[in-house]
Design an enzyme around this catalytic site. Structure first.
Site, PDB file in Angstrom:
ATOM      1  CG  ASP A  48      -2.276   0.712   0.823  1.00 60.50           C
ATOM      2  OD1 ASP A  48      -2.789   0.485  -0.285  1.00 60.50           O
ATOM      3  OD2 ASP A  48      -2.770   1.518   1.639  1.00 60.50           O
ATOM      4  CD  GLU A  89      -3.006   7.740   3.407  1.00 59.46           C
ATOM      5  OE1 GLU A  89      -2.824   7.160   2.329  1.00 59.46           O
ATOM      6  OE2 GLU A  89      -4.070   8.325   3.702  1.00 59.46           O
ATOM      7  CD  GLU A 141      -8.862   8.697  -0.838  1.00 59.32           C
ATOM      8  OE1 GLU A 141      -8.438   7.534  -0.629  1.00 59.32           O
ATOM      9  OE2 GLU A 141      -8.217   9.713  -0.563  1.00 59.32           O
ATOM     10  CD  GLU A 211      -9.268  -0.085  -3.523  1.00 64.19           C
ATOM     11  OE1 GLU A 211      -8.845  -0.760  -2.563  1.00 64.19           O
ATOM     12  OE2 GLU A 211      -8.765   1.000  -3.842  1.00 64.19           O
TER      13      GLU A 211
HETATM   14  C1  LIG Z   1      -5.319   0.111  -2.541  1.00 62.97           C
HETATM   15  C2  LIG Z   1      -5.734   1.350  -1.851  1.00 62.97           C
HETATM   16  N1  LIG Z   1      -6.921   1.887  -2.109  1.00 62.97           N
HETATM   17  C3  LIG Z   1      -7.316   3.027  -1.489  1.00 62.97           C
HETATM   18  C4  LIG Z   1      -6.493   3.667  -0.590  1.00 62.97           C
HETATM   19  C5  LIG Z   1      -6.960   4.903   0.123  1.00 62.97           C
HETATM   20  N2  LIG Z   1      -6.366   6.075  -0.392  1.00 62.97           N
HETATM   21  C6  LIG Z   1      -5.349   6.671   0.223  1.00 62.97           C
HETATM   22  O1  LIG Z   1      -4.774   6.232   1.187  1.00 62.97           O
HETATM   23  C7  LIG Z   1      -5.243   3.081  -0.342  1.00 62.97           C
HETATM   24  N3  LIG Z   1      -4.374   3.611   0.529  1.00 62.97           N
HETATM   25  N4  LIG Z   1      -4.902   1.917  -0.980  1.00 62.97           N
END
Ligand SMILES: Cc1ncc(CNC=O)c(N)n1
Length: 222
Positions: A48, A89, A141, A211
């Site tokens: 991530d 983040e 998000e 996702e």
């Molecule tokens: C794979 C994925 N999808 C959505 C997010 C959320 N966006 C920012 O943090 C994330 N971090 N990773």
């Protein structure tokens, strides 16, 4: 075309199964019931971090589209706050990784991650309309918000050491951010042509599929 006013709600109803697949994935359910395997969590953390770094130019591209195409300057304020959140983040990922003994500089992106980052890059193209790109941003998000908030609900048995991670995306402030993004997306979709609407619907489904693949990658043994 009838009822263009709440396109996101219409699409979420229509694509409920895939949406639930993304927001209630076994990876998340395993965090929620405390059965998560820590090697899966570390894999998620490392992968991530790469995705979040790739999100920076993606959000920058949306900021640029908002500046060019939006009639409301508050769109830019919200997107800018999203960029600032990415900055925090990235710092959080670095400190979290050192806590878990994950070496971020040597992480090799897995296929699902590369595919998702390539998808982000395709949405950055100037040919992609603002209404389409902001729909993608909202969906990216919203999946994290809904997933991690689920791990903090009453009755969840999320391990203490993972609660901070869940708070990052499951907190009410981030929930409000997602609702504001959704309102912006709905407002622009309301004015969009049928052609743009169908592109936005396809993008939404693509995000949800990516996702699911991303969670699958984190859950797997590779
Ligand atoms: C794979 C994925 N999808 C959505 C997010 C959320 N966006 C920012 O943090 C994330 N971090 N990773």
């Amino acid at each position: 075309m009838e009822g263009k006013s709440e396109m996101i709600a219409t699409w979420l109803k229509k694509h409920r199964l895939i949406y639930t697949g993304a927001t209630r994935h076994p990876f998340i359910l395993n965090i929620r019931d405390g059965s998560i395997d820590l090697s899966s969590f570390k894999r998620w953390l490392a992968q991530d971090y790469i995705f979040v770094r790739a999100s920076v130019p993606f959000v920058a591209s949306i900021l640029l589209k908002a500046w060019k195409e939006s009639d409301d300057s508050s769109d830019m304020d919200l997107i800018l706050s999203g960029m600032a959140a990415l900055n925090d983040e990235i710092a959080w990922f670095k400190s979290e990784a050192s806590k878990w003994g994950v070496a971020l500089h040597s992480v090799v992106p897995h296929k699902a991650n590369l595919d998702y980052c390539r998808f982000l890059e395709s949405v950055m193209s100037p040919d992609i309309e603002y209404a389409v790109a902001i729909t993608a941003f909202w969906a990216i998000e919203a999946v994290y918000q809904e997933s991690f908030a689920h791990c903090l609900e009453d009755g969840s048995r999320t391990p203490e050491e993972l609660k901070e991670t869940c708070q990052r995306w499951g907190n009410t402030g981030f929930g409000q951010f997602c609702r504001s993004l959704r309102n912006i997306a709905n407002r622009h979709l309301e004015k969009a042509s049928d052609d743009v609407l169908s592109k936005a619907e396809v993008i939404l489904i693509r995000v949800l599929e990516h996702e699911v693949e991303f969670w699958n990658m984190c859950s797997g043994e590779i």
